[in-house]
Design a protein around this motif. Structure first.
Motif, PDB file in Angstrom:
ATOM      1  N   VAL A  31      25.540  44.793  12.006  1.00 27.02           N
ATOM      2  CA  VAL A  31      23.929  45.174  11.513  1.00 27.02           C
ATOM      3  C   VAL A  31      22.977  44.456  12.551  1.00 27.02           C
ATOM      4  CG1 VAL A  31      22.132  44.619   9.839  1.00 27.02           C
ATOM      5  CG2 VAL A  31      24.512  45.616   9.139  1.00 27.02           C
ATOM      6  N   ARG A  32      23.394  43.332  13.116  1.00 28.01           N
ATOM      7  CA  ARG A  32      22.522  42.637  13.999  1.00 28.01           C
ATOM      8  C   ARG A  32      22.608  43.031  15.163  1.00 28.01           C
ATOM      9  NH1 ARG A  32      23.823  36.244  12.744  1.00 28.01           N
ATOM     10  NH2 ARG A  32      22.436  35.997  10.931  1.00 28.01           N
ATOM     11  N   GLN A  33      23.801  43.672  15.623  1.00 23.42           N
ATOM     12  CA  GLN A  33      23.733  44.551  16.798  1.00 23.42           C
ATOM     13  C   GLN A  33      22.840  45.873  16.648  1.00 23.42           C
ATOM     14  OE1 GLN A  33      27.672  45.107  17.908  1.00 23.42           O
ATOM     15  NE2 GLN A  33      28.151  43.166  18.534  1.00 23.42           N
ATOM     16  N   ASP A  34      23.351  46.511  15.532  1.00 22.80           N
ATOM     17  CA  ASP A  34      22.442  47.682  15.571  1.00 22.80           C
ATOM     18  C   ASP A  34      20.829  47.440  15.316  1.00 22.80           C
ATOM     19  OD1 ASP A  34      24.633  49.127  15.356  1.00 22.80           O
ATOM     20  OD2 ASP A  34      24.616  49.199  13.109  1.00 22.80           O
ATOM     21  N   PHE A  35      20.657  46.010  14.483  1.00 21.17           N
ATOM     22  CA  PHE A  35      19.172  45.864  14.673  1.00 21.17           C
ATOM     23  C   PHE A  35      18.645  45.408  15.899  1.00 21.17           C
ATOM     24  CE2 PHE A  35      16.037  42.418  13.963  1.00 21.17           C
ATOM     25  CZ  PHE A  35      15.012  43.280  13.274  1.00 21.17           C
ATOM     26  N   ASP A  36      19.291  44.598  16.866  1.00 23.19           N
ATOM     27  CA  ASP A  36      18.738  44.496  18.141  1.00 23.19           C
ATOM     28  C   ASP A  36      18.692  45.658  18.851  1.00 23.19           C
ATOM     29  OD1 ASP A  36      18.879  41.711  17.606  1.00 23.19           O
ATOM     30  OD2 ASP A  36      20.933  41.463  18.296  1.00 23.19           O
ATOM     31  N   VAL A  37      19.499  46.798  18.801  1.00 18.71           N
ATOM     32  CA  VAL A  37      19.199  48.211  19.480  1.00 18.71           C
ATOM     33  C   VAL A  37      18.083  48.752  18.813  1.00 18.71           C
ATOM     34  CG1 VAL A  37      20.259  50.235  19.858  1.00 18.71           C
ATOM     35  CG2 VAL A  37      21.685  48.505  20.174  1.00 18.71           C
ATOM     36  N   LEU A  38      17.830  48.706  17.483  1.00 10.92           N
ATOM     37  CA  LEU A  38      16.883  49.373  17.005  1.00 10.92           C
ATOM     38  C   LEU A  38      15.442  48.813  17.253  1.00 10.92           C
ATOM     39  CD1 LEU A  38      18.333  50.372  13.430  1.00 10.92           C
ATOM     40  CD2 LEU A  38      17.784  51.816  15.476  1.00 10.92           C
ATOM     41  N   SER A  39      15.726  47.214  17.460  1.00 12.80           N
ATOM     42  CA  SER A  39      14.538  46.579  17.722  1.00 12.80           C
ATOM     43  C   SER A  39      13.918  46.798  19.380  1.00 12.80           C
ATOM     44  CB  SER A  39      14.526  45.003  17.661  1.00 12.80           C
ATOM     45  OG  SER A  39      14.884  44.583  16.232  1.00 12.80           O
ATOM     46  N   ALA A  40      14.683  47.001  20.064  1.00 13.56           N
ATOM     47  CA  ALA A  40      14.702  47.307  21.450  1.00 13.56           C
ATOM     48  C   ALA A  40      13.893  48.684  21.267  1.00 13.56           C
ATOM     49  CB  ALA A  40      15.808  47.207  22.328  1.00 13.56           C
ATOM     50  N   LYS A  41      14.538  49.553  20.901  1.00 13.47           N
ATOM     51  CA  LYS A  41      14.011  51.075  20.629  1.00 13.47           C
ATOM     52  C   LYS A  41      12.399  51.105  20.096  1.00 13.47           C
ATOM     53  CE  LYS A  41      18.161  53.644  20.261  1.00 13.47           C
ATOM     54  NZ  LYS A  41      19.119  54.530  19.727  1.00 13.47           N
ATOM     55  N   TYR A  42      12.428  50.177  18.785  1.00  9.17           N
ATOM     56  CA  TYR A  42      11.010  49.803  18.298  1.00  9.17           C
ATOM     57  C   TYR A  42       9.956  49.310  19.259  1.00  9.17           C
ATOM     58  CZ  TYR A  42       7.458  47.814  15.527  1.00  9.17           C
ATOM     59  OH  TYR A  42       6.045  47.530  15.057  1.00  9.17           O
ATOM     60  N   GLU A  43      10.347  48.430  20.208  1.00  6.67           N
ATOM     61  CA  GLU A  43       9.469  47.885  21.003  1.00  6.67           C
ATOM     62  C   GLU A  43       8.959  48.811  22.125  1.00  6.67           C
ATOM     63  OE1 GLU A  43       7.861  45.061  20.878  1.00  6.67           O
ATOM     64  OE2 GLU A  43       8.957  44.284  18.961  1.00  6.67           O
ATOM     65  N   ASP A  44      10.130  49.534  22.541  1.00  8.39           N
ATOM     66  CA  ASP A  44       9.713  50.639  23.547  1.00  8.39           C
ATOM     67  C   ASP A  44       8.776  51.686  22.607  1.00  8.39           C
ATOM     68  OD1 ASP A  44      11.408  49.499  25.368  1.00  8.39           O
ATOM     69  OD2 ASP A  44      13.088  50.710  24.892  1.00  8.39           O
ATOM     70  N   LEU A  45       9.019  52.166  21.697  1.00 10.38           N
ATOM     71  CA  LEU A  45       8.251  53.221  20.986  1.00 10.38           C
ATOM     72  C   LEU A  45       6.864  52.426  20.735  1.00 10.38           C
ATOM     73  CD1 LEU A  45      10.597  54.638  18.348  1.00 10.38           C
ATOM     74  CD2 LEU A  45       9.821  55.741  20.358  1.00 10.38           C
ATOM     75  N   LYS A  46       6.599  50.969  20.354  1.00 11.44           N
ATOM     76  CA  LYS A  46       5.577  50.505  20.335  1.00 11.44           C
ATOM     77  C   LYS A  46       4.710  50.481  21.518  1.00 11.44           C
ATOM     78  CE  LYS A  46       3.534  46.183  18.679  1.00 11.44           C
ATOM     79  NZ  LYS A  46       2.576  45.816  19.693  1.00 11.44           N
ATOM     80  N   ASP A  47       5.595  50.202  22.731  1.00 11.27           N
ATOM     81  CA  ASP A  47       4.846  50.254  24.208  1.00 11.27           C
ATOM     82  C   ASP A  47       4.442  51.342  24.125  1.00 11.27           C
ATOM     83  OD1 ASP A  47       5.296  47.309  24.198  1.00 11.27           O
ATOM     84  OD2 ASP A  47       7.097  47.662  25.667  1.00 11.27           O
ATOM     85  N   ASN A  48       5.176  52.437  23.796  1.00 10.78           N
ATOM     86  CA  ASN A  48       4.603  53.920  24.289  1.00 10.78           C
ATOM     87  C   ASN A  48       3.391  54.217  23.339  1.00 10.78           C
ATOM     88  OD1 ASN A  48       6.581  54.155  26.232  1.00 10.78           O
ATOM     89  ND2 ASN A  48       8.033  55.225  24.752  1.00 10.78           N
ATOM     90  N   PHE A  49       3.759  53.754  22.219  1.00  8.47           N
ATOM     91  CA  PHE A  49       2.309  53.956  21.197  1.00  8.47           C
ATOM     92  C   PHE A  49       1.011  53.429  21.939  1.00  8.47           C
ATOM     93  CE2 PHE A  49      -0.225  52.385  17.571  1.00  8.47           C
ATOM     94  CZ  PHE A  49      -0.603  53.733  17.172  1.00  8.47           C
ATOM     95  N   ASP A  50       1.094  52.327  22.065  1.00  9.61           N
ATOM     96  CA  ASP A  50       0.093  51.331  22.609  1.00  9.61           C
ATOM     97  C   ASP A  50      -0.521  52.071  24.027  1.00  9.61           C
ATOM     98  OD1 ASP A  50       0.169  49.471  20.673  1.00  9.61           O
ATOM     99  OD2 ASP A  50       1.489  48.141  21.830  1.00  9.61           O
ATOM    100  N   GLN A  51       0.338  52.613  24.886  1.00  7.31           N
ATOM    101  CA  GLN A  51      -0.162  53.323  26.204  1.00  7.31           C
ATOM    102  C   GLN A  51      -0.768  54.391  25.787  1.00  7.31           C
ATOM    103  OE1 GLN A  51       3.439  54.011  28.557  1.00  7.31           O
ATOM    104  NE2 GLN A  51       3.642  51.670  29.107  1.00  7.31           N
TER     105      GLN A  51
END
Length: 221
Positions: free
Chosen positions: A97-117
């Motif tokens: 779950v932590r691995q999946d969470f880390d992957v999803l967190s990275a995707k979330y950060e990417d999405l957040k960066d894209n959203f901010d842009q």
């Protein structure tokens, strides 16, 4: 943000630890210790190997107390049922779950960066749109003003043309009147000259006639 991540992690753990039916049953050595794999279903049987917690074992024969299993290396033996479970150990689930969470967190950060842009681009676009709208309103106002001034100018031009035409007509009439006045003056001068000449001529004849009569009378005496 932190509470959202924790909630997401708990949901993943809950989904992964639910019991699931399987055609080929797989069991796992339960939490954090090693168990013995023996040659037969009894504690007196020879130990073949030690199986660590989290190791996946394939059930070959299910018993009440002991079960015959096969490990990933193909080794077969017997283990106590109380040390195996059909559910993955929480540590394994948590790690995955932590691995999946880390992957999803990275995707979330990417999405957040894209959203901010995108949000920044939207703000810039909104600002440009607002400025363009302002410029459009100013141009529209200037156009209406220019159109009104043009209409006023055309009216003024038409009025100037009319006044110029009237002025030319007045000049023509004035010139005509001046010409008629000059002709009248000439006529009067000629009339005065003729009248004066006539008077002088009449006076001359009257004087001549009077002189003739006086001479005639003198000759009679």
């Amino acid at each position: 943000m932190k509470s959202l991540k924790v909630g997401f992690l708990m949901v993943l753990i809950g989904l992964l630890i639910l019991p699931a039916a399987s055609v080929a049953e797989t069991v796992y050595v339960s939490e954090d210790f090693e168990i013995t794999m023996r040659t037969g279903p009894g504690s007196d049987r020879k130990i073949i190997s030690l199986v660590q917690s989290g190791k996946a074992l394939e059930i070959l024969e299910k018993g009440n107390e002991w079960s015959m299993v096969r490990d990933p290396n193909g080794k077969e033996g017997w283990v106590l049922n109380r040390y195996i479970t059909p559910n993955q150990p929480c540590a394994m689930v948590l790690g995955r779950v932590r691995q999946d969470f880390d992957v999803l967190s990275a995707k979330y950060e990417d999405l957040k960066d894209n959203f901010d842009q995108l949000n920044a681009q939207k703000k810039a676009t909104d600002a440009d749109l607002s400025q363009n709208q302002k410029d459009r309103d100013e141009l529209s106002t200037a156009y209406e003003t220019l159109k009104k001034e043009a209409a006023d100018f055309l009216q003024l031009k038409q009025r100037h043309k009319q006044v110029s035409a009237d002025l030319e007509a007045e000049k023509t009439l004035s010139a005509k009147l001046d010409e008629e006045n000059m002709q009248l003056k000439r006529s009067r001068i000629i009339q005065w000259v003729l009248t004066g000449g006539g008077i002088m001529l009449v006076g001359f004849f009257i004087g001549l006639f009077s002189s003739s009569r006086r001479k005639s009378r003198s000759s009679l005496y």
